[in-house]
Write a protein that holds these residues in place. Structure first.
Motif, PDB file in Angstrom:
ATOM      1  N   ASN B 477      -3.877 -10.603 -51.202  1.00 37.69           N
ATOM      2  CA  ASN B 477      -4.071  -9.388 -50.253  1.00 37.69           C
ATOM      3  C   ASN B 477      -4.882  -8.715 -51.601  1.00 37.69           C
ATOM      4  O   ASN B 477      -5.713  -7.812 -50.800  1.00 37.69           O
ATOM      5  N   ILE B 518       4.187 -10.383 -55.118  1.00 37.90           N
ATOM      6  CA  ILE B 518       4.569  -9.469 -54.488  1.00 37.90           C
ATOM      7  C   ILE B 518       4.377  -7.943 -54.809  1.00 37.90           C
ATOM      8  O   ILE B 518       4.602  -7.541 -56.138  1.00 37.90           O
ATOM      9  N   GLU B 520       3.959  -4.209 -53.868  1.00 35.91           N
ATOM     10  CA  GLU B 520       4.599  -2.426 -53.478  1.00 35.91           C
ATOM     11  C   GLU B 520       3.534  -2.393 -52.263  1.00 35.91           C
ATOM     12  O   GLU B 520       2.281  -1.491 -52.873  1.00 35.91           O
ATOM     13  N   THR B 521       4.135  -0.972 -51.208  1.00 38.96           N
ATOM     14  CA  THR B 521       3.419  -0.596 -50.475  1.00 38.96           C
ATOM     15  C   THR B 521       3.517   1.017 -51.569  1.00 38.96           C
ATOM     16  O   THR B 521       4.140   1.188 -52.280  1.00 38.96           O
ATOM     17  N   GLU B 525       7.480  -0.108 -50.580  1.00 43.77           N
ATOM     18  CA  GLU B 525       8.214  -1.477 -50.775  1.00 43.77           C
ATOM     19  C   GLU B 525       7.838  -2.375 -50.728  1.00 43.77           C
ATOM     20  O   GLU B 525       5.816  -2.631 -50.881  1.00 43.77           O
ATOM     21  N   TYR B 527       6.299  -6.031 -50.558  1.00 44.64           N
ATOM     22  CA  TYR B 527       5.910  -6.421 -49.205  1.00 44.64           C
ATOM     23  C   TYR B 527       5.067  -8.172 -50.348  1.00 44.64           C
ATOM     24  O   TYR B 527       4.714  -7.945 -51.292  1.00 44.64           O
ATOM     25  N   MET B 528       4.658  -9.055 -49.816  1.00 46.67           N
ATOM     26  CA  MET B 528       4.318 -10.345 -50.008  1.00 46.67           C
ATOM     27  C   MET B 528       2.798 -10.287 -50.446  1.00 46.67           C
ATOM     28  O   MET B 528       2.998 -10.766 -48.987  1.00 46.67           O
ATOM     29  N   ASN B 529       2.991 -10.266 -51.419  1.00 43.41           N
ATOM     30  CA  ASN B 529       0.851 -10.143 -51.698  1.00 43.41           C
ATOM     31  C   ASN B 529       0.370 -11.753 -51.333  1.00 43.41           C
ATOM     32  O   ASN B 529      -1.293 -11.137 -50.725  1.00 43.41           O
ATOM     33  N   THR B 531       0.666 -15.358 -49.198  1.00 47.85           N
ATOM     34  CA  THR B 531       1.330 -16.453 -48.629  1.00 47.85           C
ATOM     35  C   THR B 531       1.822 -17.721 -49.434  1.00 47.85           C
ATOM     36  O   THR B 531       2.292 -18.399 -48.842  1.00 47.85           O
TER      37      THR B 531
END
Lengths: 300, 684
Positions: B477, B518, B520-521, B525, B527-529, B531
């Motif tokens: 991401n 991983i 952070e927003t 928070e 999130y999985m950066n 897959t």
């Protein structure tokens, strides 16, 4: 009487050589008064056929000797003198010391041969021949033999006389001078190696006015020694020893000494009217007789 | 009384005394000769002895012989020397190489060191009577065997005491020592008002260097007052045939640590091709034999000493020829589940034995130790838990606060691999690091701005870390721009910035990923950066990365030390003394130092050393030559010391030889001849 064998005789004088010797006679530089009438002219006036001189007649002279021819011419009495003919006394002094029993060729045999030849010549010429052997004194003698027929006696003497003792020339000369006052030819055959010296001995002999001949006989080993290395030298006469290391220098020195010794002896003899001859046993002895002795006027 | 050669006395006595005694027994007894009269003989002897002294002088061989004897004795008393070297100095400095290459056994059955010692003793014998000499032995270090001494016997004894070593050669220290000593040379004697030689002039000393010319640091030597051209460099030895092990490695398989792989690099230094067997021993058991065939090494005519062996893959023809003489022997993998000593031995009879065997200590198989520094990452923890390794987890704060004992083993990290999950740090002991979304804080490395909406553009599928990984399936991401130095190897590229790269610096390796697993927003928070973490490829990648980074640790045999190098060994607590059992089975008793260690420096012999008592795993160490300069045993013709070259002389050294021994022999011969002549006395 010992019988002389032909072999012994031939060893000293072989027949061929004796034939040559028959032609020879001994002569003396001096005229001696002999004991017997002989074949030699004497100093004394005698009855030979050979005219010598004249002299005035004196009472008592033999009238047979008057020269009647002169008496006829001059009316004076003269006596004719003739030479006397006498015999010659030839004496050989033979060294029989142990030092003569040495050498190759043998010195003693050589001396005996010379002696035999002289004796033969003398006997052949009706000379009176005497042979004396000496070492430390007189060891034997054969006196006054005359005539060729007695040659065997000379041979016998020369053959049988032994080598013995050391050399004592002085004593022997003294005894000889006493023993033989009569003058004549005297030949001395020796090596003259006498530790006592030769001067006194020669004095005795010269004093007797002999017609002296000294014949020095040496073997080649004595003239040119062939020894090498370390040796022990033993004197055959007196067992004296000398330990020497033979070197060239030593040999040279020995030869010089020998030369000097012989030269001194020769000079000694010459000064005293003694005839000196040197010979090596290498030189054939007949050559000595026929040549050397002739040159020296001992024989002719 | 001391004798330099007591054997000569015995030999001379055996040769001369019996014949002399025999000659006495052979003394001839005088031969008895009868003569007619000793009168003239005695007179002649008397004349020679007394009256003609100078006639004795004439052509008397005995005298000449005795004069000759006298002359010989008188000349011998004058201590004649055979002068072959024009030197006026009375101060000698003898330097003897005792390095590994001096152990070469020459054709005459003597080693080069023995030859060098003989030549050195000859030099000492030829020293003037008022001369003095010092002796320096050198290998990797220099030792003053004898300071300036005038006693030739004592000097010879000191030279004899020089022991062979299996160390490399370093001339610099020896030259510095010699130079330092010569600064204080006193000209003349105290009685004659001696004074220290002025520093401006060259040291008034004759310097003799006995070596085979294989000196690694010869060109690096810097001299102040020595004139190298005036040095006498005496080359010893002629042999050139040698094969040696110049490197060795033993490692365990990553997947199956009980499988051991051993490789050794061998090189033929001799001019002739050679075929030989290389044998692998593990704890004394013969496990494999490989037959090796190597071509002969090319000859370099104008070679100079100290020049290293040609590099593999060099551009020149000579270098490429030389490269052919080097071969890596890979032994068949063997199963070995314990710890022990691995040995490679070359079955060949060559000049130097020290390089025909090499050892390494292989530890017992163990798993890779991994430290995970993370604020909490389920994926990483799960993946690491499935892999055959031991791992610990720390937070960034714990990592930074951890004591050195926890993280450091000397200069190195105690962990084989450290994984930094979103934690940039400068606490980086030497080790292997995998950074996720963070960077090591070292020069040239930094994180830039965020990058979004870019795709993986390119990747190096041949790289070990991407083996069996489908990089095209990676979807990320967001990542950060990586600012890395030019030597960095990019493994995965984005469109404008590398995504994954590899950097090796100092003794550390870094795998740097530009993206975190991983993120952070804006609201913090997580999130999985990517897959990717849910795919099998990620597990494969992690195994590849850890195996790649840890390939030089844990699974490899421990490197030993070079001959002469000191080593520090850990010792059990409370131990005051340890025994070091050396390769020749002799034992050295060593006191322990502080911090439960012991220092040991007598490592000039190659082989395996064992400490008793020792710390398990560290109680065995090895010493290997691994020195191409020493293995290249062919004597050098020219020695370049510093910037100057000096021709090495071969053969017997020319020294001013004392001649009195020859005069003594002549004296004995003439004496015996004189005795023979004395007994013969034939030609005098």
């Amino acid at each position: 009487m010992a019988v002389i064998t032909q072999k012994q005789s031939d060893e000293l004088l072989d027949p061929e050589f004796t034939t040559k010797l028959d032609q020879l006679e001994l002569i003396s530089r001096k005229i001696f008064v002999g004991k017997m009438r002989g074949e030699r002219r004497s100093k004394r006036r005698g009855e030979s056929v050979e005219f010598a001189d004249y002299r005035n007649y004196v009472f008592g002279d033999d009238l047979r000797h008057l020269d009647w021819n002169i008496y006829a011419r001059l009316d004076s009495l003269f006596i004719k003198l003739f030479l006397e003919e006498e015999d010659l006394l030839v004496t050989v002094l033979l060294d029989v010391s142990k030092s003569m029993d040495w050498g190759n060729p043998h010195k003693g045999l050589y001396a005996r041969r010379v002696a035999a030849a002289i004796a033969y010549i003398g006997l052949a010429n009706y000379d009176r021949v005497s042979l004396f052997a000496y070492s430390n004194g007189l060891r034997g003698e054969l006196v006054g033999v005359r005539g060729r027929r007695l040659m065997f006696k000379a041979i016998e003497f020369l053959t049988n006389v032994p080598y013995a003792g050391p050399s004592h020339f002085e004593l022997a000369a003294k005894q000889f001078a006493i023993r033989q006052p009569q003058r004549g030819i005297v030949l001395i055959l020796s090596d003259f190696f006498d530790k006592g010296g030769y001067e006194q001995a020669m004095r005795y002999l010269v004093g007797r006015n002999y017609d002296l001949y000294t014949i020095q006989i040496l073997s080649p080993e004595e003239i040119e020694p062939t020894l090498t290395g370390d040796v022990k030298l033993v004197d055959v006469e007196d067992d004296d020893t000398a330990e020497v290391t033979v070197s060239r220098a030593l040999i040279n020195r020995y030869k010089k000494n020998l030369q000097a010794y012989c030269g001194d002896f020769r000079e000694y003899c010459t000064r005293r009217g003694v005839n000196y001859m040197f010979t090596s046993t290498e030189i054939p002895f007949d050559e000595v007789i026929m040549s050397y002795f002739r040159k020296r006027g001992l024989i002719r | 009384m001391n004798f330099l050669s007591p054997g000569t006395i015995a030999i001379a006595a055996a040769l001369t005394v019996p014949p002399l005694v025999a000659l006495y027994f052979l003394k001839l007894k005088r031969e008895v000769h009868a003569v007619s009269s000793t009168m003239l003989w005695k007179r002649a002897v008397q004349d020679l002895h007394v009256n003609s002294p100078f006639q004795r002088l004439r052509s008397n061989l005995l005298l000449f012989l005795q004069l000759l004897l006298l002359c010989i004795a008188v000349v011998a008393l004058g201590q004649p020397m055979c002068k072959t070297v024009e030197t006026n100095e009375s101060t000698y400095i003898i330097m003897i190489d005792q390095s590994a290459s001096m152990n070469v056994l020459e054709a005459d059955g003597k080693t080069r060191l023995e030859r060098a010692k003989e030549q050195a003793k000859r030099t000492i014998e030829g020293m003037p009577d008022d001369g003095r000499a010092m002796v320096i032995a050198f290998c990797d270090r220099a030792t003053v065997v004898s300071s300036f001494d005038t006693d030739k016997t004592a000097l010879a004894r000191k030279i004899d005491s020089i022991e062979p070593t299996q160390s490399s050669t370093a001339l610099g220290e020896a030259m510095s020592l010699a130079e330092a000593y010569t600064q204080n040379i006193i000209i003349g004697t105290e009685e004659t008002g001696g004074d220290i030689a002025p520093e401006t002039t060259a040291p008034p000393a004759s310097v003799f260097l006995f070596t085979d010319g294989r000196v690694a640091d010869a060109e690096l030597v810097s001299l102040q007052s020595f004139d190298v051209a005036k040095m006498t460099v005496q080359s010893v030895g002629t042999r050139a045939d040698n094969v040696g092990i110049i490197a060795m490695d033993a490692r365990r398989s990553y997947e199956r640590p009980e499988i051991l792989e051993v490789a050794a690099t061998v090189q033929n230094f001799g001019p002739d091709p050679i075929t030989f067997d290389a044998v692998l021993y593990v704890d004394g058991d013969n496990l494999d034999v490989q037959t090796v065939e190597l071509p002969g090494a090319p000859r370099i005519d104008d070679e100079t000493a100290g020049s290293p062996a040609p590099e593999v893959g060099g551009a020149s023809d000579d270098a490429s020829d030389a490269a052919d003489t080097i071969q890596v022997i890979a032994f068949d993998p063997v199963e070995f589940s314990g710890g022990g000593v691995v040995e490679v031995a070359l079955r060949t009879q060559d000049a130097l034995d020290a390089d025909n065997r090499a050892w390494t200590v292989v530890p017992s198989p163990r798993h890779v130790r991994v430290l995970l520094v993370t604020p909490g990452n389920l994926f990483l923890e799960k993946v690491l838990g499935t892999l055959p390794l031991d791992f610990e987890t720390m937070t960034a704060a714990e990592y930074e606060a951890a004591p050195d004992e926890k993280l450091l083993d000397g200069q190195r990290s105690t962990f084989d691999v450290v994984i930094m999950d979103t934690h940039s740090t400068d606490r980086l002991p030497h080790g292997n690091y995998l950074f996720w979304g963070s960077v090591p804080l070292i020069d040239g490395v930094a994180l830039g701005e965020e990058i979004k909406d870019e795709v993986i553009f390119n990747w190096d599928e041949t790289h070990p870390v991407l083996r069996y990984v489908a990089a095209e399936t990676i979807s990320v991401n967001v990542w950060r721009r990586l600012i890395v130095p030019t030597e960095t190897v990019s493994i995965i590229d984005g469109q404008t910035s590398p995504v994954l790269c590899y950097l090796a610096r100092d003794a550390s390796q870094f795998l740097i990923s530009a993206f975190p697993l991983i993120a952070e927003t804006d609201l913090g928070e997580p999130y999985m950066n990517t897959t990717w973490v849910t795919q099998v490829d990620f597990v494969v990648f992690m195994q590849n990365a850890i195996q790649f980074l840890s390939s030089n640790v844990a699974t490899r045999g421990r490197k030993g030390v070079s001959p002469g190098d000191p080593i520090t060994l850990p010792v059990p607590e409370g131990t005051k003394w340890i025994n070091i059992r050396r390769p020749d089975n002799s034992v050295d008793r060593v006191p322990t130092a502080g911090y439960q260690t012991a220092h040991y420096a007598r490592t000039r012999q190659v082989g395996v050393y064992r400490a008793e008592p020792g710390v398990a795993g560290d109680d065995v160490f090895t010493v290997n030559l691994f020195d191409p300069v020493e293995s290249r045993v062919e004597p050098a013709k020219t020695l370049t010391i510093g910037s100057a070259s000096v021709e090495a002389k071969s053969g017997t050294i020319e020294v001013n030889q004392p001649m009195w021994s020859y005069f003594l022999i002549a004296f004995l011969v003439v004496l015996m001849f004189e005795w023979v002549v004395y007994n013969k006395r034939v030609f005098v």
